[in-house]
Design a protein around this motif. Structure first.
Motif, short mmCIF file in Angstrom:
data_model
loop_
_atom_site.label_atom_id
_atom_site.label_comp_id
_atom_site.label_asym_id
_atom_site.label_seq_id
_atom_site.Cartn_x
_atom_site.Cartn_y
_atom_site.Cartn_z
N UNK A 91 31.64 47.53 29.77
CA UNK A 91 30.41 47.79 30.17
C UNK A 91 29.32 46.80 29.22
N UNK A 92 29.75 46.57 28.11
CA UNK A 92 28.90 45.68 27.55
C UNK A 92 29.81 45.03 26.29
N UNK A 93 29.47 43.92 25.83
CA UNK A 93 30.39 43.20 24.82
C UNK A 93 29.28 42.26 23.86
N UNK A 94 29.37 42.65 22.63
CA UNK A 94 28.47 41.89 21.76
C UNK A 94 29.29 41.39 20.51
N UNK A 95 30.57 41.25 20.84
CA UNK A 95 31.51 40.45 19.84
C UNK A 95 32.50 41.55 19.33
N UNK A 96 33.09 40.80 18.38
CA UNK A 96 34.36 41.43 17.62
C UNK A 96 34.11 41.25 16.10
N UNK A 97 34.17 42.10 15.34
CA UNK A 97 34.43 41.78 14.08
C UNK A 97 35.84 41.00 13.59
N UNK A 98 35.58 40.13 12.66
CA UNK A 98 37.01 39.35 12.54
C UNK A 98 38.19 40.36 12.29
#
Length: 120
Positions: free
Chosen positions: A50-57
């Motif tokens: 739906x949306x993607x603003x990244x991943x925590x390490x």
């Protein structure tokens, strides 16, 4: 955030990605996915971005730790995503996945569902 809907009568599970993905997101869905695999052997997966603003390490680490051992337990993945780069990545790198992988634009989500239920 990740959310997971177990395999239903239609024959596939739904993984929804929205916003930023954290390590605790993986902890929340892992038991459900493992239960589905235990019940069904292999599963088919509709992955909706739906949306993607990244991943925590640590989310990336959990993704690899969790995903690699299960890679042979997912037979089909339909990725529904708006950004073209996600669909292109899916189509390019999907060939490295032992199951069948196909990308779809959001307006063709119904086609993704049909593909998951019809393809062998």
């Amino acid at each position: 955030m990740l959310s997971y809907e177990p395999v239903g009568k239609e024959g596939y599970a739904v993984l929804t990605i929205s916003g930023r993905v954290s390590a605790t997101d993986f902890d929340g869905i892992r038991p459900q996915i493992e239960r589905d695999i235990e019940t069904h052997g292999k599963i088919r997966l509709l992955e909706k971005v739906e949306s993607f603003s990244g991943m925590d390490p640590m989310a990336f680490v959990k993704d690899v730790q969790f995903g690699l051992p299960l890679i042979n337990k997912i037979s089909h993945v339909a990725v529904v995503a708006e950004p073209a780069w996600m669909r292109v990545s899916t189509d390019v790198f999907g060939g490295l996945f032992p199951g069948k992988v196909k990308s779809f634009e959001p307006e063709t989500e119904e086609a993704a569902k049909i593909w998951l239920t019809k393809v062998s």
